[in-house]
Design a protein around this motif. Structure first.
Motif, PDB file in Angstrom:
ATOM      1  N   ASN A   1      -7.743  39.000  16.648  1.00  0.00           N
ATOM      2  CA  ASN A   1      -6.614  39.943  16.738  1.00  0.00           C
ATOM      3  C   ASN A   1      -7.029  41.189  17.511  1.00  0.00           C
ATOM      4  O   ASN A   1      -6.262  41.735  18.307  1.00  0.00           O
ATOM      5  CB  ASN A   1      -6.124  40.357  15.346  1.00  0.00           C
ATOM      6  N   TYR A   2      -8.259  41.613  17.297  1.00  0.00           N
ATOM      7  CA  TYR A   2      -8.761  42.802  17.988  1.00  0.00           C
ATOM      8  C   TYR A   2      -8.886  42.529  19.495  1.00  0.00           C
ATOM      9  O   TYR A   2      -8.552  43.369  20.329  1.00  0.00           O
ATOM     10  CB  TYR A   2     -10.110  43.211  17.389  1.00  0.00           C
TER      11      TYR A   2
ATOM     12  N   GLN B   1      -5.557  42.661  20.991  1.00  0.00           N
ATOM     13  CA  GLN B   1      -5.085  44.049  21.084  1.00  0.00           C
ATOM     14  C   GLN B   1      -5.757  44.781  22.266  1.00  0.00           C
ATOM     15  O   GLN B   1      -5.090  45.460  23.033  1.00  0.00           O
ATOM     16  CB  GLN B   1      -5.427  44.725  19.754  1.00  0.00           C
TER      17      GLN B   1
END
Ligand code: SF4
Length: 430
Positions: free
Chosen positions: A283-284, A287
């Motif tokens: 997810n990072y 992002q």
């Protein structure tokens, strides 16, 4: 003058093994020439892989055919199967010489005077503590260069035979990595792929770290593209992702091994992370680098993986930021803890589950490519009218005279079931 000899090669397995084959080629004695036609070969060097049963079986089948079709050939078997299971090779008449991974560097000498050596050159891989870096690679007809910066693995996942084939983790010194990348760049390569058996362990044996290495590469080389091969989620920090996202060189393309999306299976595999950590990581990445491609490896049919646990993996993947999967049906490797487990999944079920995940992976890939339709993306021109984009999309392009290995800009026009078509719109200006 020594009589001229010819040698052919068969290489199985990963990029590290391919790199090792290249190394043997570059160190061949002067009177040896490499040929592809086996009927013209005096020697054939077979660099084996033993990651699954299938790779072992393929090797045994190919060996039989090789000797049947080319009875003149002297076979030298090396690689991971020679290291982990030399006893499996003993009784085979089709094999003339065996040299394990620990002694691979001796192969050019063995070829010069095969009569001086015994059939088997075998020793303990764990005795090797330093990275062997006396290697100047040759890269013919390649769009990019592969650079092995690490070998071996100190971990013990319960299914994996690789540490016994490759030994302790050891790393190429930082300044050597920089020197080699700069040399490859001077030779005309625009992209270098950093490879290793457990790349994330880079530096632990020499007082460095993977993060430190990437930082140095970023500052001290002029290579336009650096690509990373597989990394381990247990050793990948958010700081590392920050570093990659601020780099202009490191491609937004990640291969992070998951192996299972179920907590219980992961634990039985003795992986060193939890699903939550893996998810946080990807997810990072999404992002920080929204256009990046994120792929993973998954083993299906690990002992004890029932339907419910498999479905946990499927659901995790469907709801994740992943863009493609490499799917491996579990296979017993002798000497590993998983191989003596009683709770095995039958082959038919493993094939069924593999099919489900491979179809899912195809859909994920197409969905990912669709997001980049009509957008200009940077990539490297491959042979056979293909461009591999920096974010790992293989695009088929019209016949063009752009040379292999050049940096180009490409636009994706159509995404079909099994092919992605596009147009080269220009050279990329750095
Ligand atoms: S981390 Fe695990 S799977 Fe990867 S090479 Fe090491 S033991 Fe094998």
């Amino acid at each position: 003058m020594k009589p001229e000899k010819s040698v052919s090669f068969i290489t199985y397995g990963c990029k590290v093994n391919q790199f090792d084959t290249d190394k043997i080629i570059s160190n061949l004695p002067d009177n040896f020439k490499v040929v592809t036609d086996k009927s013209l070969s005096d020697f054939c060097i077979i660099n084996t892989c033993t990651v699954t049963d299938n790779t072992d079986n393929q090797f045994f089948k190919d060996l039989k055919k090789l000797k049947r079709d080319n009875p003149q050939i002297i076979t030298l078997v090396t690689g991971c199967l020679a290291q982990t299971s030399p006893e499996k090779l003993n009784h085979l008449e089709n094999i003339d010489l065996v040299v394990d991974n620990a002694n691979k560097y001796l192969i050019p000498k063995v070829l010069s005077k095969p009569e001086r050596y015994h059939k088997r050159i075998i020793s303990n891989i764990f005795d090797i503590r330093e990275f062997d870096d006396d290697f100047e690679n040759i890269y013919e007809n390649r769009s990019r260069a592969f650079l092995k910066v690490q070998d071996g693995c100190n971990y013990r996942c319960s299914f994996c035979i690789i540490p016994f084939a490759r030994g302790r983790s050891r790393s190429l010194k930082e300044f050597k990595v920089i020197e080699k990348i700069n040399r490859l760049n001077r030779l005309g390569f625009n992209e270098v792929v950093l490879t290793g058996i457990h790349l994330s362990s880079y530096g632990k044996d020499i007082g460095s770290s993977f993060e430190k290495l990437l930082n140095l590469i970023d500052k001290e080389t002029d290579i336009p593209n650096i690509r990373l091969s597989s990394i381990d989620p247990a050793d990948t920090s958010l700081d590392l992702i920050d570093l990659i996202s601020s780099s202009k060189k490191i491609c937004p393309s990640f291969h992070i091994s998951l192996q299972s999306g179920d907590e219980e299976v992961l634990k039985n595999m003795r992986r060193r992370y939890k699903i939550e950590k893996f998810n946080e990581l990807i997810n990072y990445i999404r992002q920080k680098l929204p256009s990046s491609c994120i792929g993973t490896d998954v083993i299906v049919g690990f002992p004890g993986e029932n339907n419910n646990l498999f479905n946990n993996t499927v659901n995790f993947i469907k709801n994740s930021e992943l863009n493609y999967l490499h799917v491996f049906p579990y296979s017993d490797r002798k000497g590993t803890p998983a191989s003596i487990s009683k709770d095995k999944v039958d082959d038919h079920e493993k094939q069924k589950r593999s099919k489900i995940l491979r179809e899912l992976s195809n859909n994920m890939k197409l969905e990912f490519a669709n997001k980049f339709k009509n957008i200009v993306i940077k990539g490297i021109k491959e042979k056979n009218n293909k461009v591999r984009t920096n974010n790992y999309i293989d695009v088929s392009v019209e016949n063009s005279n752009v040379s292999q290995g050049s940096i180009v800009e490409v636009i994706i026009n159509t995404v079909e079931k099994d092919k992605i078509f596009g147009t080269i719109v220009g050279p990329h200006l750095q």
